[in-house]
Design a protein around this motif. Sequence first.
Motif, PDB file in Angstrom:
ATOM      1  N   ASP A 120     -20.237   6.572  34.181  1.00 52.27           N
ATOM      2  CA  ASP A 120     -20.773   7.886  33.816  1.00 52.27           C
ATOM      3  C   ASP A 120     -22.278   7.907  34.099  1.00 52.27           C
ATOM      4  OD1 ASP A 120     -21.070  10.420  32.873  1.00 52.27           O
ATOM      5  OD2 ASP A 120     -20.664   9.949  30.772  1.00 52.27           O
ATOM      6  N   HIS A 159     -15.451  15.678  33.160  1.00 52.60           N
ATOM      7  CA  HIS A 159     -14.991  16.875  32.456  1.00 52.60           C
ATOM      8  C   HIS A 159     -13.587  16.617  31.924  1.00 52.60           C
ATOM      9  CE1 HIS A 159     -14.094  21.097  31.607  1.00 52.60           C
ATOM     10  NE2 HIS A 159     -12.960  20.929  32.269  1.00 52.60           N
ATOM     11  N   ARG A 160     -13.372  16.973  30.656  1.00 52.82           N
ATOM     12  CA  ARG A 160     -12.042  16.806  30.077  1.00 52.82           C
ATOM     13  C   ARG A 160     -11.247  18.091  30.292  1.00 52.82           C
ATOM     14  NH1 ARG A 160     -10.084  12.772  27.259  1.00 52.82           N
ATOM     15  NH2 ARG A 160     -12.158  11.933  26.769  1.00 52.82           N
ATOM     16  N   ASP A 199      -7.822  25.128  32.988  1.00 56.51           N
ATOM     17  CA  ASP A 199      -8.486  24.505  34.135  1.00 56.51           C
ATOM     18  C   ASP A 199      -7.536  24.338  35.320  1.00 56.51           C
ATOM     19  OD1 ASP A 199     -11.048  24.200  33.110  1.00 56.51           O
ATOM     20  OD2 ASP A 199     -10.576  22.277  32.169  1.00 56.51           O
ATOM     21  N   ILE A 241     -12.594  24.046  38.427  1.00 57.75           N
ATOM     22  CA  ILE A 241     -13.510  22.940  38.131  1.00 57.75           C
ATOM     23  C   ILE A 241     -14.371  22.606  39.344  1.00 57.75           C
ATOM     24  CG2 ILE A 241     -13.682  20.517  37.453  1.00 57.75           C
ATOM     25  CD1 ILE A 241     -11.142  20.800  35.879  1.00 57.75           C
ATOM     26  N   ARG A 298     -17.921  23.858  39.981  1.00 61.74           N
ATOM     27  CA  ARG A 298     -19.063  23.267  39.284  1.00 61.74           C
ATOM     28  C   ARG A 298     -19.676  22.102  40.057  1.00 61.74           C
ATOM     29  NH1 ARG A 298     -16.183  22.545  33.332  1.00 61.74           N
ATOM     30  NH2 ARG A 298     -15.085  24.556  33.307  1.00 61.74           N
ATOM     31  N   ARG A 357      -9.664  13.084  31.775  1.00 59.88           N
ATOM     32  CA  ARG A 357     -11.020  13.253  32.288  1.00 59.88           C
ATOM     33  C   ARG A 357     -10.998  13.210  33.815  1.00 59.88           C
ATOM     34  NH1 ARG A 357     -15.494   9.505  29.705  1.00 59.88           N
ATOM     35  NH2 ARG A 357     -13.908   7.882  29.865  1.00 59.88           N
ATOM     36  N   VAL A 403     -16.794  14.907  38.273  1.00 58.67           N
ATOM     37  CA  VAL A 403     -17.494  16.017  38.894  1.00 58.67           C
ATOM     38  C   VAL A 403     -18.868  15.531  39.310  1.00 58.67           C
ATOM     39  CG1 VAL A 403     -16.279  17.909  37.716  1.00 58.67           C
ATOM     40  CG2 VAL A 403     -18.229  16.817  36.608  1.00 58.67           C
ATOM     41  N   LEU A 430     -22.772  16.319  39.493  1.00 57.61           N
ATOM     42  CA  LEU A 430     -23.715  17.172  38.779  1.00 57.61           C
ATOM     43  C   LEU A 430     -25.140  16.917  39.248  1.00 57.61           C
ATOM     44  CD1 LEU A 430     -22.321  16.476  35.190  1.00 57.61           C
ATOM     45  CD2 LEU A 430     -21.734  18.417  36.665  1.00 57.61           C
TER      46      LEU A 430
END
Length: 480
Positions: free
Chosen positions: A268, A432-433, A438, A443, A446, A474, A477, A479
């Motif tokens: 993460d 993202h969960r 969704d 998703i 994003r 999860r 994504v 970011l």
Amino acid sequence: MSLRCFFVFVAVFFYWTPLHSVCASDLFDLFMSPSDEARIGQEEHPKILAEFGGEYADPKIVAYVNSIGQFLLQTSETPKARFTFTVLNSPVVNAFALPGGYVYVTRGLLALAGSEAELAGVIAHEVGHVTARHSANRAGNSILANLGLTVLGIVTGNEIVSKVGQLGAFAVLQSHSREDEFEADQRGVRYLMRAGFDPHAMSSFLRKLQAHSHLEANIQGVSPNEGFDFFATHPRTSERVKRAIQLASDGKVQRPIVGRDVYFTKIDGLLFGNDESQGFIQDQRFVHPILRFEFMVPKGFNILNGQRSVVAKGPNGSTLQFDFAERSKRSIERYLRDDWARGKGLSDVEILTIGGMPSATAVLHPSGGRGDVTIRLVAIGFDSRTVYRFIFVTPRRLSKEERRTIEHTALTFRRLNEIEARSTTPQRLGFHRVVAEDTPETISKRMAVASFKLERFRTLNGLSLKQDLTVGERVKVVLK
């Protein structure tokens, strides 16, 4: 030993040795000992770090990967061997090994992997290459073939282009043979099972690698075989995937380790794409927010960002290299003629202005070679201390218009102002969960990527074209 004496030695060896008793590994063992392997690894390690952006500066990630590697090593044929496991600060999806137990995975590969077991499968495969001495054999073959990284140097007789097309330390990373890949798979599956990991993770990650390679080729508009990713050094086919699955089916692991959640927690915030200190590759654009410049390469060119240079390879056999050097107090034209070309034969010397900066260009004439390429040099006086340089190597068979399109890259070079530089920030991996409403389409919007948002999202998460999301899981994504 001179090159002539070496070949005399080889000839005598084969003359006096029965052919049925000679194999490549026998000849290899005559001049490559374990201590030689360790020495080669030590010598090449700094070069790999230089070409792949150095070691990733996250001690937690580094320690995590090393712990998996050392754990797998204990299940190998050489549990007491000294191995070095390195996470390279590169977005290129790749993993490879050098003689002497040097195993590398890129952070680009960490981003693509979907579990601890998948990462372990890659590392186990590379450990298998080392224990089977595949990487050492390739180094030996390089010595025999004198792949001294002089492809264009031989053609031109000029040291300033001797590194174009060779990709520096990338030349060490020749493609493995199919037989080597099979053996590394066999060993890798064995190590995975002994360590308690799910052996099927090896084949699941192969599918992700194939999907990623095809997506990147589609984005770049080139053949999947023309990239610099995992498949450039590890030729993978559907046959390989089936073989890996079969190998995994031959044995069973009680309660196998997958480690999806723990892996996601570990990665993460992982840097995605290029580090700002190295500059960013954004589609066909290379931008360096720290040094404040950018340029655009033609569509279809695959960009590779090294520590000291940027190399772009085109689908038509063209190559360009971009780097920098210290500038003398003389004019940019004199720099081009005397400091860079060092008196070699030049023609079509032209003084021009690029992005408001004094510049010069010329054609370098090949010497001592076939002369079937055109080599253009472009020097740009960025400031009183720095000159940025382009080398374009294009086949003579190209038309003037095709050559002009490629060389136009230099004319796109420009400075960035402070606002532009600050607006260019690195991307990072997030999660993202999934909730009930969704979909991959919602998703993926994003995703902080310029194009192919849905395709990148599916590839990053190992989703097939028709595969739906599972509520509660999860997903990755990108970011900013």
